[in-house]
Design an enzyme around this catalytic site. Structure first.
Site, short mmCIF file in Angstrom:
data_model
loop_
_atom_site.label_atom_id
_atom_site.label_comp_id
_atom_site.label_asym_id
_atom_site.label_seq_id
_atom_site.Cartn_x
_atom_site.Cartn_y
_atom_site.Cartn_z
N SER A 1 52.57 64.85 -1.99
CA SER A 1 51.34 64.38 -2.66
C SER A 1 51.37 64.20 -4.01
O SER A 1 50.95 64.10 -5.12
CB SER A 1 49.84 65.93 -2.80
OG SER A 1 50.86 66.65 -3.53
N ALA A 2 52.04 62.84 -4.17
CA ALA A 2 52.38 61.60 -4.96
C ALA A 2 51.68 61.20 -6.06
O ALA A 2 51.73 60.42 -6.50
CB ALA A 2 54.07 60.61 -4.73
N TYR B 1 53.98 55.60 3.72
CA TYR B 1 52.73 56.25 4.03
C TYR B 1 51.43 56.73 3.29
O TYR B 1 50.85 57.37 3.68
CB TYR B 1 53.14 57.94 4.64
CG TYR B 1 52.30 57.81 6.69
CD1 TYR B 1 52.66 57.10 6.91
CD2 TYR B 1 52.34 58.94 6.33
CE1 TYR B 1 51.53 56.41 7.98
CE2 TYR B 1 51.24 58.97 7.60
CZ TYR B 1 50.45 58.51 8.54
OH TYR B 1 49.96 58.06 9.89
N CYS C 1 40.10 60.86 18.42
CA CYS C 1 40.54 59.71 19.78
C CYS C 1 40.33 58.20 18.66
O CYS C 1 39.43 58.17 18.35
CB CYS C 1 39.91 60.25 20.35
SG CYS C 1 40.01 58.61 21.73
N ALA D 1 62.58 67.27 -2.19
CA ALA D 1 62.73 65.65 -1.66
C ALA D 1 63.72 64.34 -2.82
O ALA D 1 64.12 64.08 -2.18
CB ALA D 1 61.72 64.52 -1.48
N TYR E 1 52.66 66.24 -6.80
CA TYR E 1 54.36 65.72 -6.74
C TYR E 1 54.94 67.29 -8.16
O TYR E 1 54.56 67.73 -8.95
CB TYR E 1 54.77 64.45 -7.18
CG TYR E 1 55.71 64.43 -6.55
CD1 TYR E 1 56.23 63.21 -5.14
CD2 TYR E 1 57.14 64.93 -7.54
CE1 TYR E 1 57.48 63.70 -5.47
CE2 TYR E 1 58.08 64.24 -7.33
CZ TYR E 1 58.81 63.36 -6.15
OH TYR E 1 59.66 63.31 -5.69
N ILE E 2 55.79 67.95 -7.06
CA ILE E 2 56.92 68.98 -7.69
C ILE E 2 58.04 68.05 -8.13
O ILE E 2 59.02 68.05 -7.62
CB ILE E 2 56.57 70.20 -7.19
CG1 ILE E 2 55.96 70.32 -5.61
CG2 ILE E 2 57.35 71.34 -7.37
CD1 ILE E 2 54.44 71.10 -7.03
N GLY F 1 48.32 69.26 3.95
CA GLY F 1 47.31 69.40 5.41
C GLY F 1 47.29 67.91 5.80
O GLY F 1 46.91 67.30 7.30
P1 NAD Z 1 49.01 68.57 0.70
O1 NAD Z 1 48.63 68.54 -1.15
O2 NAD Z 1 48.12 68.86 1.04
O3 NAD Z 1 50.60 68.68 0.81
C1 NAD Z 1 51.46 67.81 0.15
C2 NAD Z 1 53.06 68.62 0.50
O4 NAD Z 1 53.73 68.24 -0.56
C3 NAD Z 1 52.80 70.05 -0.50
O5 NAD Z 1 53.31 70.89 1.06
C4 NAD Z 1 53.64 70.38 -1.42
O6 NAD Z 1 54.24 71.30 -1.50
C5 NAD Z 1 54.68 69.14 -1.05
N1 NAD Z 1 55.31 68.81 -2.13
C6 NAD Z 1 55.01 68.63 -2.65
N2 NAD Z 1 55.71 67.53 -3.93
C7 NAD Z 1 57.38 67.60 -3.31
C8 NAD Z 1 58.47 66.99 -3.67
N3 NAD Z 1 59.07 66.89 -4.91
N4 NAD Z 1 59.55 67.72 -2.87
C9 NAD Z 1 59.10 67.70 -1.17
N5 NAD Z 1 58.38 68.36 -1.14
C10 NAD Z 1 56.80 68.11 -2.36
O7 NAD Z 1 48.90 67.08 0.25
P2 NAD Z 1 48.34 65.82 2.24
O8 NAD Z 1 46.80 66.10 2.38
O9 NAD Z 1 49.63 66.58 3.08
O10 NAD Z 1 48.76 64.66 1.73
C11 NAD Z 1 49.89 63.91 0.84
C12 NAD Z 1 49.84 62.79 0.49
O11 NAD Z 1 49.14 61.67 1.79
C13 NAD Z 1 48.50 62.32 -0.31
O12 NAD Z 1 49.43 61.81 -1.83
C14 NAD Z 1 47.46 61.81 0.31
O13 NAD Z 1 46.50 60.83 -0.59
C15 NAD Z 1 48.21 60.63 1.14
N6 NAD Z 1 47.34 61.06 2.59
C16 NAD Z 1 48.23 59.59 3.33
C17 NAD Z 1 47.18 59.37 4.63
C18 NAD Z 1 47.65 58.16 5.43
O14 NAD Z 1 46.72 57.44 5.94
N7 NAD Z 1 48.88 58.00 5.55
C19 NAD Z 1 45.86 59.93 4.62
C20 NAD Z 1 45.06 61.44 3.17
C21 NAD Z 1 46.07 61.37 3.56
#
Ligand code: NAD
Length: 557
Positions: free
Chosen positions: A257-258, A314, A402, A235, A265-266, A168
């Protein structure tokens, strides 16, 4: 059969007023654009819109039946009661996923969630402000743009970015790289997630094979043509393999989603089904695999950094999890926040967004045109809106992210309120933001990492932000904390205000939006950033904390 929710469109009211109806459509919308709506999951592994379907139905009924002058109280996605307040008071107040300090640890959180007493709410899922991947798109674009300015002369043309996580939030990365002219490989274990980003225009193609991915990317790099490839893989396997092949990208980051080692995290070597099976059968054994993989993943990132790549975290707590896994040097990887994003907070800029409650895309087009007219000389407004109009496909209710700054947000909202009043727009417009704003977040490993006065862990600011927004009569105010594997790492405040075309709406918008950005600038001025001090003074904000100083950390700026 799995329930499917779609936000209501059009001019028919199901509630007793547009303020309630707008919030109801926002709730429906986070599920319409969510990642696993059948389980009420919006994004980030398990962040939910409501505690369970029974709570969802009771929230819907409460919003539909509420009279003016009532406030709905929601505790971690469960409706608690309707209270007699004031005609102008918030329609909804929420507290989501908050635990008392000493108990705010993952084990306690997971246990309480499984017992149905709380829920992970993310920062915009439980607050109903998520607008799909667009919500993070501009922030991600600006992060890569800042990286490009720092190291590559302002463009990523001919540069390779390797990252992971296409969910997402992470799904915005491939588009953010190509909008900066670069080539992106985004690794995700879940092919369906990449396919969704291809379908919605965030990623160019999906590929299962590393050799083929590298061939496509090398050609695009030679041609200096933008390209994004979603590579199906893990990854923790692909990053070390790239190192082994001596492929050193220009930029490496990660948005898996670590933050949630249990449901996010998978681990390496596992399919999604295998991960789910071991997780259910033996959680301790499963977590051991997860942390081993995060360790391998981050060791590879450190090796890329040593080889000259620009590497940054990130915002997904990857470094903290790696430290837990025994990677002592994990925090030698910098965070994107202090490096690329923080200066925006000094002028009250942040991830502001608006949603057309009518569901009519023309309303967003009209507001885009208004932004271009009003803020044409501000590149973060006008250039972005120009890019977004071409590159971002709609998901759910039409919306626009925006990063407007102090003064611009309230000005735009009041003009939009007038357009609602005069019927130029087809319905009300909701204004909201995510957590990544000046005063709205205390996350010492993200938003507030490395503050010059050491105030990283002070959580008063988001709480004050919420109190102030209630005083300003915002329509929805929420206080929420990081949950799941990130429990105890952050506190934040969320806000929605509805332009319903009324004079009272105009006051709510003006006061709330000015208060939010003023408090945000004061938070950074108070921490000692001289630019924030100067901007507070220039804006005429009535500060009482700076004591005539030019800022404690004037030299640091
Ligand atoms: P999400 O659960 O929608 O997506 C995470 C993706 O990672 C999934 O598609 C999953 O299949 C993939 N994944 C999991 N383990 C993996 C691995 N070992 N190798 C490859 N792919 C793998 O989560 P999201 O909403 O996209 O959020 C991701 C992370 O970003 C979360 O930890 C969240 O807290 C963080 N986040 C950061 C910000 C920011 O401002 N930078 C904002 C919101 C969320």
């Amino acid at each position: 059969m799995a329930r499917q929710i779609r936000a209501m469109r059009g001019a028919t009211l199901r509630c007793k007023g547009w303020r309630q109806e707008s919030l109801l459509r926002m709730l429906e919308n986070v599920l319409e654009v969510g990642e696993r709506p059948e389980d009420l999951v919006v994004y980030t592994a398990g962040a939910r819109a409501a505690r369970n379907w029974d709570s969802f139905d009771r929230i819907v009924r409460a919003l539909q039946g509420m009279e003016e002058g009532q406030t709905l109280v929601i505790q971690s996605g469960k409706p608690i009661g309707l209270f007699t307040t004031y005609a102008d008071a918030p329609i909804v107040v929420m507290a989501n996923a908050n635990l008392v300090g000493r108990w705010a640890v993952p084990e306690v959180f997971y246990d309480l969630d499984r017992r149905g007493l709380t829920m992970p709410a993310g920062f915009t899922a439980g607050g109903w402000q998520y607008i799909g991947t667009q919500g993070i798109a501009q922030g991600t674009y600006m992060t890569f743009l800042a990286a490009a300015h720092e190291k590559f002369g302002g463009t990523l043309a001919g540069r390779l970015v390797v990252t992971s996580g296409c969910g997402g939030m992470g799904g915005a990365q491939p588009l953010a790289v190509t909008l900066n002219g670069g080539v992106a490989i985004v690794i995700d274990v879940d092919r369906a997630k990449i396919e969704r980003r291809v379908r919605t225009g965030y990623c160019n193609r999906v590929c299962e094979d590393l050799d083929e991915t590298l061939r496509m990317c090398q050609k695009a790099l030679r041609d200096r043509a933008p390209l994004s490839v979603g590579l199906v893989g893990n990854a923790a396997e692909v990053m070390p393999e790239l190192l082994r092949r001596k492929v050193i990208p220009d930029i490496v980051t990660d948005q898996t989603s670590a933050s949630d080692p249990v449901d996010g995290y998978i681990p390496a070597g596992f399919s999604l089904a295998e991960a789910s099976e071991l997780r259910g059968r033996d959680l301790t054994a499963y977590l051991k695999k997860v942390f081993q993989s995060i360790g391998t993943h981050v060791e590879a990132l450190l090796a890329f950094q040593a080889a000259g790549a620009l590497v940054f975290e990130y915002g997904n707590n990857l470094r903290a999890q790696a430290k837990e896994a025994g990677v002592e040097k994990a925090f030698e990887i910098p965070s994107f926040m202090p490096r690329f994003i923080r200066p925006f907070f000094f002028e009250g800029r942040g991830p502001f967004r608006w949603i057309a409650i009518s569901g009519d895309p023309e309303d967003i087009t009209r507001i885009d045109e208004l932004v271009l007219r009003e803020f044409g000389d501000d590149p973060y407004a006008s250039q972005w809106v120009d890019l977004a109009r071409k590159a971002i496909k709609g998901e759910g209710l039409p919306a626009r992210i925006c990063w407007l700054k102090h003064g611009q947000r309230s000005r735009l909202a009041m003009l939009v309120n007038e357009m609602v009043r005069t019927g130029v727009l087809h319905g009300p417009v909701a204004f909201a933001r995510d957590n990544l704003d000046g005063a709205s977040a205390a996350l010492p490993w993200r938003e507030t990492e490395n503050m010059p006065d050491g105030s990283d862990a002070i959580a008063d600011w988001p709480l004050l932000n919420a109190l102030l927004n209630v005083a300003c009569r915002a329509d929805l105010v929420t206080i929420h904390s990081s949950a799941g594997g990130a429990a105890g790492t952050g506190v934040s405040c969320g806000t929605t205000v509805v332009a319903d075309g009324t004079p009272a709406g105009e006051l709510r918008l003006q006061r709330t939006l000015n208060a939010e950005t003023s408090l945000g600038m004061l938070r950074y001025a108070d921490a000692g950033y001289s630019e924030a001090v100067a901007n507070v003074r220039k804006a005429g904000i009535q500060e009482l904390s700076l004591g005539g100083s030019q800022g404690k950390g004037a030299a640091r700026g």
